[in-house]
Write a protein that holds these residues in place. Structure first.
Motif, PDB file in Angstrom:
ATOM      1  N   VAL A   1       9.780  -1.401  -9.043  1.00  0.00           N
ATOM      2  CA  VAL A   1       9.829  -0.374 -10.081  1.00  0.00           C
ATOM      3  C   VAL A   1       8.424   0.153 -10.376  1.00  0.00           C
ATOM      4  O   VAL A   1       8.204   1.371 -10.431  1.00  0.00           O
ATOM      5  N   SER A   2       7.462  -0.740 -10.537  1.00  0.00           N
ATOM      6  CA  SER A   2       6.078  -0.310 -10.777  1.00  0.00           C
ATOM      7  C   SER A   2       5.524   0.475  -9.601  1.00  0.00           C
ATOM      8  O   SER A   2       4.807   1.461  -9.782  1.00  0.00           O
ATOM      9  N   ILE A   3       5.864   0.042  -8.392  1.00  0.00           N
ATOM     10  CA  ILE A   3       5.385   0.745  -7.200  1.00  0.00           C
ATOM     11  C   ILE A   3       5.949   2.160  -7.157  1.00  0.00           C
ATOM     12  O   ILE A   3       5.237   3.127  -6.870  1.00  0.00           O
ATOM     13  N   MET A   4       7.225   2.315  -7.476  1.00  0.00           N
ATOM     14  CA  MET A   4       7.839   3.647  -7.457  1.00  0.00           C
ATOM     15  C   MET A   4       7.329   4.529  -8.605  1.00  0.00           C
ATOM     16  O   MET A   4       7.226   5.748  -8.462  1.00  0.00           O
ATOM     17  N   LEU A   5       6.982   3.930  -9.733  1.00  0.00           N
ATOM     18  CA  LEU A   5       6.369   4.706 -10.826  1.00  0.00           C
ATOM     19  C   LEU A   5       5.005   5.225 -10.400  1.00  0.00           C
ATOM     20  O   LEU A   5       4.644   6.382 -10.687  1.00  0.00           O
ATOM     21  N   THR A   6       4.233   4.388  -9.702  1.00  0.00           N
ATOM     22  CA  THR A   6       2.931   4.823  -9.177  1.00  0.00           C
ATOM     23  C   THR A   6       3.117   5.970  -8.195  1.00  0.00           C
ATOM     24  O   THR A   6       2.375   6.957  -8.211  1.00  0.00           O
ATOM     25  N   LEU A   7       4.130   5.838  -7.330  1.00  0.00           N
ATOM     26  CA  LEU A   7       4.421   6.892  -6.362  1.00  0.00           C
ATOM     27  C   LEU A   7       4.763   8.208  -7.080  1.00  0.00           C
ATOM     28  O   LEU A   7       4.276   9.280  -6.696  1.00  0.00           O
ATOM     29  N   MET A   8       5.577   8.126  -8.128  1.00  0.00           N
ATOM     30  CA  MET A   8       5.965   9.349  -8.838  1.00  0.00           C
ATOM     31  C   MET A   8       4.789   9.979  -9.575  1.00  0.00           C
ATOM     32  O   MET A   8       4.716  11.196  -9.718  1.00  0.00           O
ATOM     33  N   GLU A   9       3.859   9.146 -10.042  1.00  0.00           N
ATOM     34  CA  GLU A   9       2.650   9.675 -10.674  1.00  0.00           C
ATOM     35  C   GLU A   9       1.877  10.554  -9.690  1.00  0.00           C
ATOM     36  O   GLU A   9       1.282  11.562 -10.073  1.00  0.00           O
ATOM     37  N   ARG A  10       1.909  10.178  -8.427  1.00  0.00           N
ATOM     38  CA  ARG A  10       1.173  10.929  -7.398  1.00  0.00           C
ATOM     39  C   ARG A  10       1.971  12.123  -6.867  1.00  0.00           C
ATOM     40  O   ARG A  10       1.402  13.187  -6.608  1.00  0.00           O
ATOM     41  N   CYS A  11       3.272  11.920  -6.694  1.00  0.00           N
ATOM     42  CA  CYS A  11       4.078  12.913  -5.974  1.00  0.00           C
ATOM     43  C   CYS A  11       4.876  13.847  -6.881  1.00  0.00           C
ATOM     44  O   CYS A  11       5.324  14.897  -6.427  1.00  0.00           O
ATOM     45  N   PHE A  12       5.075  13.460  -8.130  1.00  0.00           N
ATOM     46  CA  PHE A  12       5.826  14.294  -9.068  1.00  0.00           C
ATOM     47  C   PHE A  12       4.998  14.505 -10.329  1.00  0.00           C
ATOM     48  O   PHE A  12       5.499  14.427 -11.450  1.00  0.00           O
ATOM     49  N   LYS A  13       3.708  14.774 -10.123  1.00  0.00           N
ATOM     50  CA  LYS A  13       2.780  14.835 -11.255  1.00  0.00           C
ATOM     51  C   LYS A  13       3.106  15.979 -12.217  1.00  0.00           C
ATOM     52  O   LYS A  13       2.794  15.892 -13.405  1.00  0.00           O
TER      53      LYS A  13
ATOM     54  N   GLU B   1       0.856  -1.185   0.000  1.00  0.00           N
ATOM     55  CA  GLU B   1       0.000   0.000   0.000  1.00  0.00           C
ATOM     56  C   GLU B   1       0.894   1.237   0.000  1.00  0.00           C
ATOM     57  O   GLU B   1       1.759   1.398   0.859  1.00  0.00           O
ATOM     58  N   VAL B   2       0.714   2.082  -1.010  1.00  0.00           N
ATOM     59  CA  VAL B   2       1.429   3.351  -1.059  1.00  0.00           C
ATOM     60  C   VAL B   2       0.517   4.439  -0.492  1.00  0.00           C
ATOM     61  O   VAL B   2      -0.567   4.669  -1.016  1.00  0.00           O
ATOM     62  N   VAL B   3       0.960   5.058   0.587  1.00  0.00           N
ATOM     63  CA  VAL B   3       0.176   6.132   1.225  1.00  0.00           C
ATOM     64  C   VAL B   3       0.867   7.452   0.911  1.00  0.00           C
ATOM     65  O   VAL B   3       2.054   7.627   1.198  1.00  0.00           O
ATOM     66  N   THR B   4       0.130   8.381   0.304  1.00  0.00           N
ATOM     67  CA  THR B   4       0.720   9.675  -0.042  1.00  0.00           C
ATOM     68  C   THR B   4      -0.132  10.809   0.510  1.00  0.00           C
ATOM     69  O   THR B   4      -1.355  10.714   0.576  1.00  0.00           O
TER      70      THR B   4
ATOM     71  N   ILE C   1       4.944  13.821   0.810  1.00  0.00           N
ATOM     72  CA  ILE C   1       5.470  12.688   1.573  1.00  0.00           C
ATOM     73  C   ILE C   1       4.728  11.433   1.145  1.00  0.00           C
ATOM     74  O   ILE C   1       3.540  11.478   0.806  1.00  0.00           O
ATOM     75  N   ALA C   2       5.437  10.312   1.108  1.00  0.00           N
ATOM     76  CA  ALA C   2       4.838   9.026   0.746  1.00  0.00           C
ATOM     77  C   ALA C   2       5.459   7.943   1.602  1.00  0.00           C
ATOM     78  O   ALA C   2       6.630   8.024   1.985  1.00  0.00           O
ATOM     79  N   ALA C   3       4.663   6.918   1.903  1.00  0.00           N
ATOM     80  CA  ALA C   3       5.152   5.782   2.682  1.00  0.00           C
ATOM     81  C   ALA C   3       4.693   4.504   2.017  1.00  0.00           C
ATOM     82  O   ALA C   3       3.583   4.433   1.478  1.00  0.00           O
ATOM     83  N   LEU C   4       5.544   3.495   2.054  1.00  0.00           N
ATOM     84  CA  LEU C   4       5.178   2.189   1.523  1.00  0.00           C
ATOM     85  C   LEU C   4       4.958   1.241   2.687  1.00  0.00           C
ATOM     86  O   LEU C   4       5.855   1.023   3.499  1.00  0.00           O
ATOM     87  N   LEU C   5       3.761   0.664   2.741  1.00  0.00           N
ATOM     88  CA  LEU C   5       3.404  -0.297   3.782  1.00  0.00           C
ATOM     89  C   LEU C   5       3.154  -1.654   3.139  1.00  0.00           C
ATOM     90  O   LEU C   5       2.814  -1.744   1.960  1.00  0.00           O
ATOM     91  N   GLY C   6       3.291  -2.716   3.927  1.00  0.00           N
ATOM     92  CA  GLY C   6       2.913  -4.037   3.446  1.00  0.00           C
ATOM     93  C   GLY C   6       4.077  -4.897   3.033  1.00  0.00           C
ATOM     94  O   GLY C   6       5.237  -4.575   3.257  1.00  0.00           O
ATOM     95  N   ALA C   7       3.738  -6.024   2.380  1.00  0.00           N
ATOM     96  CA  ALA C   7       4.761  -7.027   2.075  1.00  0.00           C
ATOM     97  C   ALA C   7       4.647  -7.499   0.630  1.00  0.00           C
ATOM     98  O   ALA C   7       4.699  -6.709  -0.293  1.00  0.00           O
ATOM     99  N   SER C   8       4.460  -8.810   0.455  1.00  0.00           N
ATOM    100  CA  SER C   8       4.503  -9.452  -0.856  1.00  0.00           C
ATOM    101  C   SER C   8       3.515  -8.834  -1.857  1.00  0.00           C
ATOM    102  O   SER C   8       2.399  -8.480  -1.462  1.00  0.00           O
ATOM    103  N   PRO C   9       3.893  -8.706  -3.160  1.00  0.00           N
ATOM    104  CA  PRO C   9       5.143  -9.149  -3.780  1.00  0.00           C
ATOM    105  C   PRO C   9       6.286  -8.149  -3.648  1.00  0.00           C
ATOM    106  O   PRO C   9       7.398  -8.429  -4.078  1.00  0.00           O
ATOM    107  N   GLY C  10       6.022  -6.967  -3.105  1.00  0.00           N
ATOM    108  CA  GLY C  10       7.061  -6.031  -2.703  1.00  0.00           C
ATOM    109  C   GLY C  10       8.223  -5.841  -3.652  1.00  0.00           C
ATOM    110  O   GLY C  10       8.093  -5.220  -4.694  1.00  0.00           O
ATOM    111  N   ALA C  11       9.393  -6.389  -3.280  1.00  0.00           N
ATOM    112  CA  ALA C  11      10.641  -6.115  -3.989  1.00  0.00           C
ATOM    113  C   ALA C  11      10.548  -6.385  -5.483  1.00  0.00           C
ATOM    114  O   ALA C  11      11.089  -5.632  -6.294  1.00  0.00           O
ATOM    115  N   SER C  12       9.871  -7.459  -5.874  1.00  0.00           N
ATOM    116  CA  SER C  12       9.803  -7.824  -7.288  1.00  0.00           C
ATOM    117  C   SER C  12       9.086  -6.776  -8.126  1.00  0.00           C
ATOM    118  O   SER C  12       9.332  -6.657  -9.325  1.00  0.00           O
ATOM    119  N   THR C  13       8.186  -6.047  -7.499  1.00  0.00           N
ATOM    120  CA  THR C  13       7.406  -5.040  -8.230  1.00  0.00           C
ATOM    121  C   THR C  13       7.800  -3.626  -7.820  1.00  0.00           C
ATOM    122  O   THR C  13       7.048  -2.678  -8.007  1.00  0.00           O
TER     123      THR C  13
END
Length: 509
Positions: free
Chosen positions: A448-460, A425-428, A434-446
């Motif tokens: 890059v996609s998680i950080m792209l989602t974060l940038m869509e929200r925080c660096f729009k 769960e990405v909380v922004t 500010i953004a925080a990543l909570l939770g676990a699997s699949p985590g590390a494997s994804t």
């Protein structure tokens, strides 16, 4: 968020002001740091890690994060519905996200941002294995449904014990010939050492201008004031405290993210809680046994088990050596981190999240019972579970190894009061500061996609500029295009990444 201004010096106002603060030196912070510096090289970044080395918690190879989670074999990503149908939506989304990660890692290799690919990723078949009439029926349905997606091209299915004995001899040795069994196999599977990859990315970042990585530093306070986040950090070695300001803060501290999000006190963080689950592995110490298995073989989780406890007989490369693990066996600890405090869970309970946490707890009594049973297991009990996957297993060939901590997300829910989420769960903040990543699997494997989602929200303001979009396309050629449903592009991308990362091209089933 407000656009980060370009700077020519260390900071715009003083030596205690930077563009970006990353909390936690794991795979998420490393990925975000590299992405941002590639997109805007003159950003100033400070990274704070409470331990004395990068990737020592969830990203470490012994602490669960060792499979390239691409949904090829993980049966918990394809839940069976009450009517017997199998839902593959999550599996398709994860498979797509992993392809995005491989593209980014290929860019890192080609541009010598990280070292040789074989130092962090290896090709290894991913298999699902089940026994019993109902489970075989489930696996066949899952296989048929996944064949509708081009992302699972090359998957093989078999109910033939001889075929399976070629795929996974240890699993089939001395197995009851009358037992009904089935397996799927995907040769495009991978083993990823996220600890090694993370440290490579941080080694690169440390060589860049305006990037500082501080180990043995703990973030004590976060407060937003006059358009900046004021972050108070303590050097645990010297005891010295420092106040640093930044326009943007990312909390990527694994299990430690929830307490830091609570300290930030943003409305979007209200109602979130965490449920810690610990783990243990059985580690093979017999080189002959290790050499006879070359696959990641996943089964079905026990009733009431959390997703991180899906049993698997797992070949991994750790510190340059082939290892064989089985588990993980779940357990319970009030720590949020492997190196955390027993007070982590009680101190995380606040007025705004106590109702969701109680509600989620009452709705998951079966999980609580499962964890209690796991904690009470004897060595003999663990061997019984192992022999379901490796019938010839001997106790003297295996040692118990402590795995990492996972903190499952608890969030508010109008119907139930609170629900337990088995994912990330990405909380922004509303302003994207500010953004925080909570939770676990699949985590590390994804990641890059998680950080792209974060940038869509925080660096729009920046992410859709021609400069950033062009650069993102260089790093991730499929950026902005869905691979699912686009077989030709998927094949092209997979051939390119397999060549760069030195992986096998998938066989056609």
């Amino acid at each position: 968020m407000q656009k980060i201004s370009k700077m020519t010096g260390k900071s715009s106002n003083s030596e205690n002001t930077v563009d970006v603060i990353l909390i936690g030196a794991g795979i998420m912070s490393a990925t975000l740091g590299v992405l941002l510096k590639e997109l805007q090289p003159d950003l100033s970044i400070e990274i704070f890690e409470r331990l004395d080395v990068a990737a020592a918690e969830s990203s470490d190879a012994w602490n669960n994060a060792g499979t390239g989670h691409s949904a090829f074999c993980e049966l918990n990503y394809t839940p069976e519905k009450a009517d017997g149908s199998v839902d593959t939506k999550k599996a398709v989304a994860i498979a797509e996200s992993f392809e995005v990660s491989k593209q980014f890692w290929s860019f890192l290799v080609k541009n010598k941002i990280v070292g040789a690919p074989e130092d962090f990723i290896k090709g290894i078949p991913h298999m699902s294995f089940v026994w019993g009439e109902e489970n075989v029926k489930f696996l066949k349905t899952r296989y048929n449904n996944l064949q509708k997606s081009n992302l699972f091209k090359g998957m093989s299915y078999s109910e033939d014990p001889k075929q399976m004995a070629e795929w996974m001899p240890l699993v089939m040795d001395d197995r009851d010939p009358n037992e009904k069994v089935a397996a799927t196999r995907m040769t495009l599977g991978t083993d990823v050492n996220f600890g090694a990859l993370t440290r490579m990315m941080f080694n690169h970042l440390q060589k860049l201008d305006q990037v500082d990585l501080h180990f043995h530093h703990e973030v004590r306070k976060l407060k937003q004031k006059n358009g900046f986040w004021e972050v108070k950090v303590k050097n645990e070695t010297t005891g010295k405290k420092r106040l640093i300001k930044s326009k943007f803060v990312f909390i990527g501290a694994g299990g430690g993210s929830l307490p830091l999000l609570e300290k930030a006190n943003i409305p979007e963080g209200n109602g979130f809680g965490g449920f810690p689950v610990s783990g243990q592995w059985l580690k093979c110490v017999n080189p002959e046994v290790i050499e006879r298995h070359h696959a990641k073989v996943y089964g079905k989780a026990s009733v009431g088990a959390p997703p991180m406890s899906v049993p698997h007989l797992d070949t991994r490369m750790i510190d340059g050596k082939k290892a064989l693990l089985f588990g993980p066996y779940a357990g319970f600890s009030t720590r949020f981190l492997k190196h955390g405090s027993l007070l982590d869970l009680p101190l995380s309970i606040k007025i705004n999240n106590i109702r969701p946490m109680i509600s989620a707890g009452l709705d998951n009594l079966q999980l609580t019972k499962y964890l209690i049973d796991q904690v009470r297991q004897s060595p003999e009990d663990r061997m019984v579970a192992l022999r379901e996957y490796l019938p010839t297993a001997k106790m003297e060939d295996w040692e118990l190894e402590t795995a990492g901590q996972r903190v499952q997300v608890i969030k508010k829910d109008e119907k139930h009061g609170g629900i337990l989420e088995f994912g990330t769960e990405v909380v922004t903040a509303a302003d994207g500061s500010i953004a925080a990543l909570l939770g676990a699997s699949p985590g590390a494997s994804t990641a890059v996609s998680i950080m792209l989602t974060l940038m869509e929200r925080c660096f729009k303001d920046q992410i859709h500029t021609p400069e950033w979009e062009q650069k993102l396309k260089q790093m991730i050629p499929s950026y902005g295009i869905q691979l699912s449903g686009n077989a030709e592009l998927t094949d092209q991308i997979r051939n390119e990444t397999s060549e760069v990362l030195k992986l096998e091209v998938p066989e056609l089933a």
